[in-house]
Design an enzyme around this catalytic site. Structure first.
Site, PDB file in Angstrom:
ATOM      1  CB  SER A 228      -0.915   0.000   1.179  1.00 20.38           C
ATOM      2  OG  SER A 228      -0.206   0.022   2.415  1.00 20.38           O
ATOM      3  CG  ASP A 469      -1.888   5.602   7.885  1.00 19.14           C
ATOM      4  OD1 ASP A 469      -0.672   5.293   8.158  1.00 19.14           O
ATOM      5  OD2 ASP A 469      -2.497   5.703   6.810  1.00 19.14           O
ATOM      6  CG  HIS A 472      -0.647   4.541   4.392  1.00 19.71           C
ATOM      7  ND1 HIS A 472      -0.938   3.487   5.423  1.00 19.71           N
ATOM      8  CD2 HIS A 472      -0.125   3.337   3.308  1.00 19.71           C
ATOM      9  CE1 HIS A 472      -0.945   2.401   4.701  1.00 19.71           C
ATOM     10  NE2 HIS A 472      -0.600   2.193   3.521  1.00 19.71           N
TER      11      HIS A 472
END
Length: 496
Positions: A228, A469, A472
């Site tokens: 990802s 998060d 990312h």
């Protein structure tokens, strides 16, 4: 009597002779006239070829153009092709005038055409010279930029504030940003994190040029393969290249798919450049599988000696960007119990670091056996740093409220063992691989993660901070710089 008879006889002979002579003369004249008439060619079939005098006053002809659009002498259109034999027979008197007139008209026409052709060639030549001069100037400028980059460590430097150059696209302007990375839309109010530019210590990166990047991709396919984090970079790539399009509708996903977490394969076509930018999901670059246990349930496995099953898609790409890393620290991968597999054997317990090393050797072997370095270019994008405080991604770690890059501290020199393994694997490969070693430049950017802004918050409710998060990156943001570095690498390749 006898005298009379003898004198009349000569008269009779003379009269007869005269009559006969006259008859013969008349006969010969008749034959001559008849023969001349019979042998003389008829003029009737050629009446169209004989120019007849026009009783009307002459009219000045208008300028005309030939099929190529070039102007020429109108008299040239009035010349009529004649039988060559007739031209030879009529080479006297008026025939000379007609032939000379025709030749003059053709010569005049050729003269005009040659003059204009010369002018066009001169004009075209000057344009070519200007174009060559422009190209030479651009080439010289490009070479000068590249010379400054040679010998410069692109990955050792610092972040500088530059609101003029960054962001490379405005927040909310790119429709290809996943909801999880669209921090401004999800309620993040600070924006200073958008304006940081990476500055190597020994040089300056040339300004990002989306149109030039697309030109370098013309007729090619760029494919990002990985987890990802590479999807994060893939979306950034779509957005930065989109800025180089005058007609943004000329870019689309060929299967009509919208970008979602659930889908692992995307192909975006840039029509005007006949190129594609693709993403192929592969968490480990080696093959994931399952095994059935004694209870009939299935458990995941990872064959570290077999390449990922998506490898058939990798072969057709011209430029490949690989990564793997974050999934190797997840629970089952880190524990290594009944998970790692070689051949048909599943290790009851196996070290995750050694598994990572063997997996990268499997990937490197595949690259050496399947990639043609004359036609393909391979990048490996290094490990991207996470910034969890007080725990990990699944144990309460946070990065909320960070608004500036790290300025000092041990984290700036942090370099994980995984990156040393990557360097070792690349060094032993036959096919050259460009290492996008972004690890240390991401060490600074604790401010660039989605944190609590990884979900859409349309109703204005307070966003939960329980799960954040910090792995990312927001878009626009840090991955744009990774793609800027790919662009710089392509510049260097073009002048190598």
């Amino acid at each position: 009597m006898s005298t009379s008879s003898s004198s009349s006889f000569p008269r009779t002979i003379v009269s007869y002779t005269l009559s006969t002579s006259l008859f013969i003369v008349f006969f010969l004249c008749s034959v001559f006239l008849f023969t001349r008439r019979a042998l003389e060619p008829s003029l009737t079939p050629y009446h169209a070829d004989i120019p007849l005098p026009d009783p009307r006053p002459p009219i000045e002809p208008l300028p005309s153009k030939d099929l190529n659009g070039k102007p020429h002498d109108a008299d040239a259109d009035l010349t009529v092709d004649t039988n060559p034999k007739e031209e030879e027979a009529d080479s006297r008197g008026d025939g000379d005038v007609a032939v000379n007139t025709k030749l003059k008209a053709v010569d005049d026409s050729r003269s005009v055409d040659l003059t204009e052709k010369t002018e066009l060639e001169d004009e075209g030549g000057s344009r070519k010279e200007e174009s060559v001069e422009d190209n030479n100037a651009e080439s010289a400028e490009g070479k000068a930029v590249v010379e400054k980059l040679r010998g410069c460590d692109l990955y050792k430097g610092s972040w500088v504030k530059d609101a003029d150059e960054y962001p490379l696209y405005q927040p909310g302007s790119c429709p290809y940003v996943d909801d999880a990375f669209d921090c401004q839309r999800n309620g993040r109010r600070d924006s200073d994190y958008l304006n940081w530019r990476w500055k190597p210590d020994g040089c300056d990166l040339p300004r990002f040029n989306a149109t030039d990047f697309l030109e370098k991709l013309r007729g090619k396919s760029l494919m990002l393969v990985g987890d990802s984090m590479n999807r994060n970079q893939f979306e950034s790539m779509l957005c930065v290249l989109r800025e180089g399009l005058s007609d943004k509708s000329r870019m689309y996903e060929v299967h009509g798919h919208n970008i979602t977490k659930g889908r692992g394969y995307f192909v975006f076509k840039f029509e005007d450049y006949n190129c594609t930018v693709e993403f192929v999901r592969s968490h480990f670059l080696v093959r994931e599988g399952v095994r059935a246990n004694a209870q009939g349930n299935t458990n995941p496995t990872l064959s570290i000696d077999r390449i990922d099953k998506s490898n058939a898609r990798w072969k057709r790409a011209n430029i490949l960007v690989f990564n793997t890393g974050h999934w190797w620290v997840h629970g089952k991968t880190a524990r290594g119990k009944n998970y790692y597999k070689e051949g048909d054997f599943i290790y009851p317990k196996f070290d995750a670091t050694e598994a990572y090393r063997r997996a990268l050797k499997t990937w490197a072997k595949w690259i050496d056996q399947n990639v043609n370095p004359q036609k393909q270019l391979v990048f490996y994008r290094g490990y991207s740093s996470a910034h969890f405080r007080g725990g990990e991604w699944d144990s309460g770690g946070s990065c909320n409220g960070e608004k500036e890059p790290v300025k000092k501290g041990s984290i700036l020199d942090s370099y994980p063992l995984k990156m040393k393994i990557v360097e070792e694997a690349i060094k032993e490969m036959q096919v050259p691989v460009i290492l996008l070693n972004v690890t240390k430049l991401t060490n600074f950017r604790k401010d660039g993660h989605p944190s609590i802004y990884g979900k859409i918050n349309l109703d204005g409710k307070k966003v939960s901070s329980r799960k954040q998060d910090c792995s990312h990156w927001c878009l626009p943001g840090v991955p744009d710089v990774w793609n800027h570095l790919i662009y710089v690498s392509l510049l260097l390749q073009a002048h190598s």
